[in-house]
Scaffold this active site. Structure first.
Site, mmCIF file in Angstrom:
data_model
loop_
_atom_site.group_PDB
_atom_site.id
_atom_site.type_symbol
_atom_site.label_atom_id
_atom_site.label_comp_id
_atom_site.label_asym_id
_atom_site.label_seq_id
_atom_site.Cartn_x
_atom_site.Cartn_y
_atom_site.Cartn_z
ATOM 1 N N ALA A 1 0.866 -1.174 0.000
ATOM 2 C CA ALA A 1 0.000 0.000 0.000
ATOM 3 C C ALA A 1 0.904 1.226 0.000
ATOM 4 O O ALA A 1 2.071 1.149 0.392
ATOM 5 C CB ALA A 1 -0.883 -0.013 1.232
ATOM 6 N N GLY B 1 0.333 -5.000 0.992
ATOM 7 C CA GLY B 1 -0.889 -5.034 0.177
ATOM 8 C C GLY B 1 -0.673 -5.682 -1.183
ATOM 9 O O GLY B 1 -1.612 -6.236 -1.762
ATOM 10 N N GLU C 1 -0.983 -9.299 -0.500
ATOM 11 C CA GLU C 1 -2.416 -9.555 -0.257
ATOM 12 C C GLU C 1 -3.151 -9.676 -1.594
ATOM 13 O O GLU C 1 -4.001 -10.550 -1.778
ATOM 14 C CB GLU C 1 -3.026 -8.432 0.594
ATOM 15 C CG GLU C 1 -2.539 -8.477 2.039
ATOM 16 C CD GLU C 1 -3.078 -7.358 2.902
ATOM 17 O OE1 GLU C 1 -3.060 -6.201 2.448
ATOM 18 O OE2 GLU C 1 -3.492 -7.629 4.042
ATOM 19 N N GLU D 1 4.677 -5.113 7.270
ATOM 20 C CA GLU D 1 3.878 -4.137 8.017
ATOM 21 C C GLU D 1 4.358 -3.921 9.452
ATOM 22 O O GLU D 1 4.425 -2.792 9.927
ATOM 23 C CB GLU D 1 2.390 -4.562 8.038
ATOM 24 C CG GLU D 1 1.656 -4.262 6.745
ATOM 25 C CD GLU D 1 1.725 -5.381 5.726
ATOM 26 O OE1 GLU D 1 2.662 -6.212 5.789
ATOM 27 O OE2 GLU D 1 0.851 -5.432 4.854
HETATM 28 N N1 CO8 Z 1 4.512 3.080 -0.788
HETATM 29 C C1 CO8 Z 1 4.887 4.259 -1.341
HETATM 30 N N2 CO8 Z 1 6.006 4.423 -2.032
HETATM 31 C C2 CO8 Z 1 6.792 3.335 -2.210
HETATM 32 C C3 CO8 Z 1 6.484 2.076 -1.676
HETATM 33 C C4 CO8 Z 1 5.253 1.971 -0.939
HETATM 34 N N3 CO8 Z 1 4.852 0.809 -0.416
HETATM 35 N N4 CO8 Z 1 7.454 1.208 -2.000
HETATM 36 C C5 CO8 Z 1 8.351 1.900 -2.727
HETATM 37 N N5 CO8 Z 1 7.953 3.183 -2.860
HETATM 38 C C6 CO8 Z 1 8.632 4.280 -3.568
HETATM 39 C C7 CO8 Z 1 9.841 4.784 -2.794
HETATM 40 O O1 CO8 Z 1 9.435 5.707 -1.813
HETATM 41 C C8 CO8 Z 1 10.617 5.438 -3.915
HETATM 42 O O2 CO8 Z 1 10.010 6.666 -4.239
HETATM 43 P P1 CO8 Z 1 10.904 8.012 -4.375
HETATM 44 O O3 CO8 Z 1 11.870 7.713 -5.475
HETATM 45 O O4 CO8 Z 1 9.894 9.059 -4.723
HETATM 46 O O5 CO8 Z 1 11.578 8.201 -3.062
HETATM 47 C C9 CO8 Z 1 10.385 4.493 -5.087
HETATM 48 O O6 CO8 Z 1 9.188 3.791 -4.776
HETATM 49 C C10 CO8 Z 1 11.487 3.483 -5.297
HETATM 50 O O7 CO8 Z 1 11.675 2.797 -4.082
HETATM 51 P P2 CO8 Z 1 13.091 2.664 -3.328
HETATM 52 O O8 CO8 Z 1 13.968 3.803 -3.701
HETATM 53 O O9 CO8 Z 1 12.839 2.449 -1.879
HETATM 54 O O10 CO8 Z 1 13.667 1.332 -4.011
HETATM 55 P P3 CO8 Z 1 14.689 0.297 -3.369
HETATM 56 O O11 CO8 Z 1 15.117 -0.583 -4.493
HETATM 57 O O12 CO8 Z 1 15.750 1.002 -2.604
HETATM 58 O O13 CO8 Z 1 13.821 -0.552 -2.327
HETATM 59 C C11 CO8 Z 1 11.901 -1.765 -1.517
HETATM 60 C C12 CO8 Z 1 12.754 -1.349 -2.749
HETATM 61 C C13 CO8 Z 1 12.700 -2.694 -0.624
HETATM 62 C C14 CO8 Z 1 10.672 -2.478 -2.062
HETATM 63 C C15 CO8 Z 1 11.508 -0.483 -0.742
HETATM 64 O O14 CO8 Z 1 10.970 0.471 -1.645
HETATM 65 C C16 CO8 Z 1 10.487 -0.720 0.336
HETATM 66 O O15 CO8 Z 1 10.832 -1.224 1.394
HETATM 67 N N6 CO8 Z 1 9.226 -0.314 0.093
HETATM 68 C C17 CO8 Z 1 8.163 -0.383 1.080
HETATM 69 C C18 CO8 Z 1 7.679 -1.794 1.232
HETATM 70 C C19 CO8 Z 1 6.620 -1.887 2.305
HETATM 71 O O16 CO8 Z 1 6.849 -1.621 3.458
HETATM 72 N N7 CO8 Z 1 5.414 -2.322 1.894
HETATM 73 C C20 CO8 Z 1 4.297 -2.498 2.796
HETATM 74 C C21 CO8 Z 1 3.527 -1.235 2.917
HETATM 75 S S1 CO8 Z 1 2.274 -1.333 4.172
HETATM 76 C C22 CO8 Z 1 1.005 -2.171 3.449
HETATM 77 O O17 CO8 Z 1 1.078 -2.634 2.351
HETATM 78 C C23 CO8 Z 1 -0.228 -2.302 4.308
HETATM 79 C C24 CO8 Z 1 -1.405 -2.876 3.507
HETATM 80 C C25 CO8 Z 1 -2.683 -2.520 4.204
HETATM 81 C C26 CO8 Z 1 -3.924 -2.815 3.339
HETATM 82 C C27 CO8 Z 1 -4.198 -1.715 2.361
HETATM 83 C C28 CO8 Z 1 -5.016 -2.134 1.195
HETATM 84 C C29 CO8 Z 1 -4.238 -2.723 0.029
#
Ligand code: CO8
Length: 257
Positions: free
Chosen positions: A63, A108, A111, A131
């Site tokens: 998400a 998400g 999911e 999460e």
């Molecule tokens: N949300 C928003 N932006 C994201 C997300 C995300 N989940 N994942 C990546 N991005 C963005 C980064 O912020 C970045 O944006 P910007 O260049 O503007 O800063 C861009 O995507 C590229 O990402 P990274 O630079 O971080 O890329 P890396 O190769 O360094 O890392 C990762 C890749 C490991 C995937 C890293 O991006 C990461 O850890 N992302 C977050 C993963 C995460 O925590 N996901 C779970 C989120 S919580 C959730 O899903 C709850 C669900 C609840 C139900 C909701 C209904 C569906």
């Protein structure tokens, strides 16, 4: 549609989530668009669907964390409902849905993959529920669907640790059904979808309904439902055609009627 691409070829629909700059993270708009696409699937025209993420890096990285940060508890409750509606639209779609997991499938995003019928992952895929590392928990079916797929202990380990696993471990625990080379997930999913699309659509649909029922009911009720769905197919032209083609040693021509 702002973030979703829909391509249809033959009986196969390919739905691509395209928000690459955020690794295809799910904001409300993306989820509503996916729900809309699945609600509009007409089983007469589409016989199987594939869902994937744009680019080679991510299926869906979760998400949208930035968006969620801004929400109050009531807004986040509504956001969760939007997510749940999307998962249900996929799970109850009138055709099989295959997830082509081409990179990160987190939170998400995982999911979403769990709401699909079949999951095919590329070797570079990384899957997990991070999460709890953010102070939250899965909120759109993860704690419910994951244990049903991989069993309670493994699900708890993954959710409690937030650990990311690779495609081969995901295969080992039954979280994905097949692993293919990097860059090959979409093609493998399309090939499988084409194969499904050759079969009688109403038969495939009833079989999906029966297996969905199996997840939510006791064995005796499930078998009763299965019997009804099985018998219902004997009212279709395709059942007559399929069995006649077998007897006449020719290929069946299924029309979805
Ligand atoms: N949300 C928003 N932006 C994201 C997300 C995300 N989940 N994942 C990546 N991005 C963005 C980064 O912020 C970045 O944006 P910007 O260049 O503007 O800063 C861009 O995507 C590229 O990402 P990274 O630079 O971080 O890329 P890396 O190769 O360094 O890392 C990762 C890749 C490991 C995937 C890293 O991006 C990461 O850890 N992302 C977050 C993963 C995460 O925590 N996901 C779970 C989120 S919580 C959730 O899903 C709850 C669900 C609840 C139900 C909701 C209904 C569906």
């Amino acid at each position: 549609m702002e973030h979703i691409r829909l391509d249809r070829k033959g009986g196969v629909a390919v739905i691509t989530i395209d928000r690459q700059e955020k690794l295809n993270a799910l904001n409300a708009r993306v989820q509503e668009e996916i729900t809309e696409v699945f609600a509009a699937i007409s089983p007469g025209e589409v016989r199987a669907a594939v869902i994937t993420g744009a680019g080679e890096k991510a299926f869906v990285a979760g998400a949208d964390v930035g968006g969620m940060q801004e929400m109050n508890p009531l807004e986040i409750r509504e956001f969760g409902r939007i997510g749940t509606r999307m998962m249900e639209a996929i799970e109850t779609a009138p055709v099989p849905v295959i997830a082509a997991i081409n990179g990160y499938a987190l939170g998400g995003g995982l999911e979403l993959a769990l709401a699909c019928d079949i999951r095919i992952a590329a070797e570079n895929a990384r899957l997990g529920f991070p999460e709890v590392t953010l102070g939250i928990m899965p909120g759109a079916g993860g704690t419910q669907r994951l244990p049903r797929v991989v069993g309670s202990g493994v699900a708890r380990e993954l959710v409690f640790t937030g650990r990311m696993i690779d495609a081969s471990e995901a295969k080992e625990i039954g979280l994905v059904d097949r692993v293919v080379e990097e860059g090959e997930a979409l093609e493998a999913a399309k090939e499988l979808a084409r194969r499904i699309a050759r079969n009688a659509p109403l038969a495939v649909r009833n079989a999906k309904i029966a297996m969905n029922i199996a997840r939510n009911t006791d064995l005796a009720s499930g078998i009763e439902h299965e019997g009804d769905l099985f018998a219902l197919l004997f009212t279709t032209e395709d059942a007559r055609e399929g069995m006649a083609a077998f007897s006449e040693r020719r290929k069946p021509d299924f029309r979805g009627r």
